[in-house]
Write a protein that holds these residues in place. Structure first.
Motif, PDB file in Angstrom:
ATOM      1  N   ASN A   1       0.804  -1.326  -3.423  1.00 25.32           N
ATOM      2  CA  ASN A   1       1.696  -0.566  -2.555  1.00 25.32           C
ATOM      3  C   ASN A   1       3.168  -0.803  -2.829  1.00 25.32           C
ATOM      4  OD1 ASN A   1      -0.015   0.970  -0.614  1.00 25.32           O
ATOM      5  ND2 ASN A   1      -0.921  -1.060  -0.421  1.00 25.32           N
ATOM      6  N   LEU A   2       3.471  -1.498  -3.911  1.00 24.33           N
ATOM      7  CA  LEU A   2       4.876  -1.663  -4.280  1.00 24.33           C
ATOM      8  C   LEU A   2       5.435  -0.331  -4.746  1.00 24.33           C
ATOM      9  CD1 LEU A   2       4.826  -5.026  -6.251  1.00 24.33           C
ATOM     10  CD2 LEU A   2       5.981  -4.575  -4.090  1.00 24.33           C
ATOM     11  N   PRO A   3       6.716  -0.108  -4.532  1.00 22.99           N
ATOM     12  CA  PRO A   3       7.299   1.143  -5.026  1.00 22.99           C
ATOM     13  C   PRO A   3       7.282   1.140  -6.551  1.00 22.99           C
ATOM     14  CG  PRO A   3       9.026  -0.333  -4.281  1.00 22.99           C
ATOM     15  CD  PRO A   3       7.715  -0.969  -3.907  1.00 22.99           C
TER      16      PRO A   3
ATOM     17  N   LEU B   1      -2.947  -9.899  -1.966  1.00 16.15           N
ATOM     18  CA  LEU B   1      -2.144  -9.693  -3.176  1.00 16.15           C
ATOM     19  C   LEU B   1      -2.411  -8.325  -3.802  1.00 16.15           C
ATOM     20  CD1 LEU B   1      -0.090 -10.904  -5.139  1.00 16.15           C
ATOM     21  CD2 LEU B   1      -2.004 -11.900  -6.386  1.00 16.15           C
ATOM     22  N   GLN B   2      -3.676  -7.922  -3.894  1.00 16.20           N
ATOM     23  CA  GLN B   2      -4.010  -6.607  -4.434  1.00 16.20           C
ATOM     24  C   GLN B   2      -3.404  -5.494  -3.590  1.00 16.20           C
ATOM     25  OE1 GLN B   2      -8.285  -6.543  -4.561  1.00 16.20           O
ATOM     26  NE2 GLN B   2      -8.371  -7.382  -6.629  1.00 16.20           N
TER      27      GLN B   2
ATOM     28  N   LYS C   1       4.735   8.862  -1.902  1.00 17.27           N
ATOM     29  CA  LYS C   1       3.586   8.100  -1.393  1.00 17.27           C
ATOM     30  C   LYS C   1       4.048   6.750  -0.868  1.00 17.27           C
ATOM     31  CE  LYS C   1      -1.105   6.749  -2.758  1.00 17.27           C
ATOM     32  NZ  LYS C   1      -1.242   5.560  -2.020  1.00 17.27           N
ATOM     33  N   TRP C   2       4.932   6.105  -1.606  1.00 17.54           N
ATOM     34  CA  TRP C   2       5.433   4.811  -1.163  1.00 17.54           C
ATOM     35  C   TRP C   2       6.235   4.948   0.131  1.00 17.54           C
ATOM     36  CZ3 TRP C   2      10.198   2.170  -0.787  1.00 17.54           C
ATOM     37  CH2 TRP C   2      10.055   0.811  -0.545  1.00 17.54           C
TER      38      TRP C   2
END
Length: 135
Positions: free
Chosen positions: A40-42, A34-35, A125-126
């Protein structure tokens, strides 16, 4: 908070990395996954003050080349120098009313530029790019 369950298949080496991190940090495997997903979500417009949406709303549709251009943009040097000069005068309590207004205008312009650059970098980055440390 509502919780949804999702079942995904992971390559063994990815699962092993998650498991190793969970073991090393004494956290549940689910929390490590989950972390990782959360980190790493946009970037989302929902994460910003609504007053800032108009500054970055167009960035999500831009190509990576255009995002790099925005990330590397610098303001005119003369405005940067003037901003620094006014900040020093403000520190010395030596600003006139018109200089206070000019400083506020320059500060807002600088904030807008920094927000756009930061958001462009977050999107890059994403998208999987390695960000340089000298920007």
């Amino acid at each position: 908070m509502t919780v949804q369950t999702i079942h995904i298949q992971l390559p063994d080496e990815m699962y092993q990395r998650f498991w190793q991190v969970a073991h090393a940090t004494n956290q549940p495997l689910e929390e490590v996954v989950l972390q990782t997903i959360r980190g790493n979500l946009p970037p989302s417009l929902d994460d910003l003050d609504p007053k800032l949406h108009s500054i970055i709303a167009d960035l999500q549709q831009l190509s990576d080349d255009r995002l790099w251009t925005i990330a590397k943009e610098e303001g005119p040097p003369e405005l940067w120098h003037r901003h620094q000069e006014l900040l020093q005068k403000a520190h010395d309590d030596d600003l006139t009313a018109s200089e206070m207004q000019e400083l506020e205008t320059l500060r807002e312009a600088t904030d807008r530029q920094i927000i756009r650059r930061s958001y462009a970098l977050a999107l890059l980055k994403w998208h999987g790019h390695t960000l340089p440390t000298d920007l």
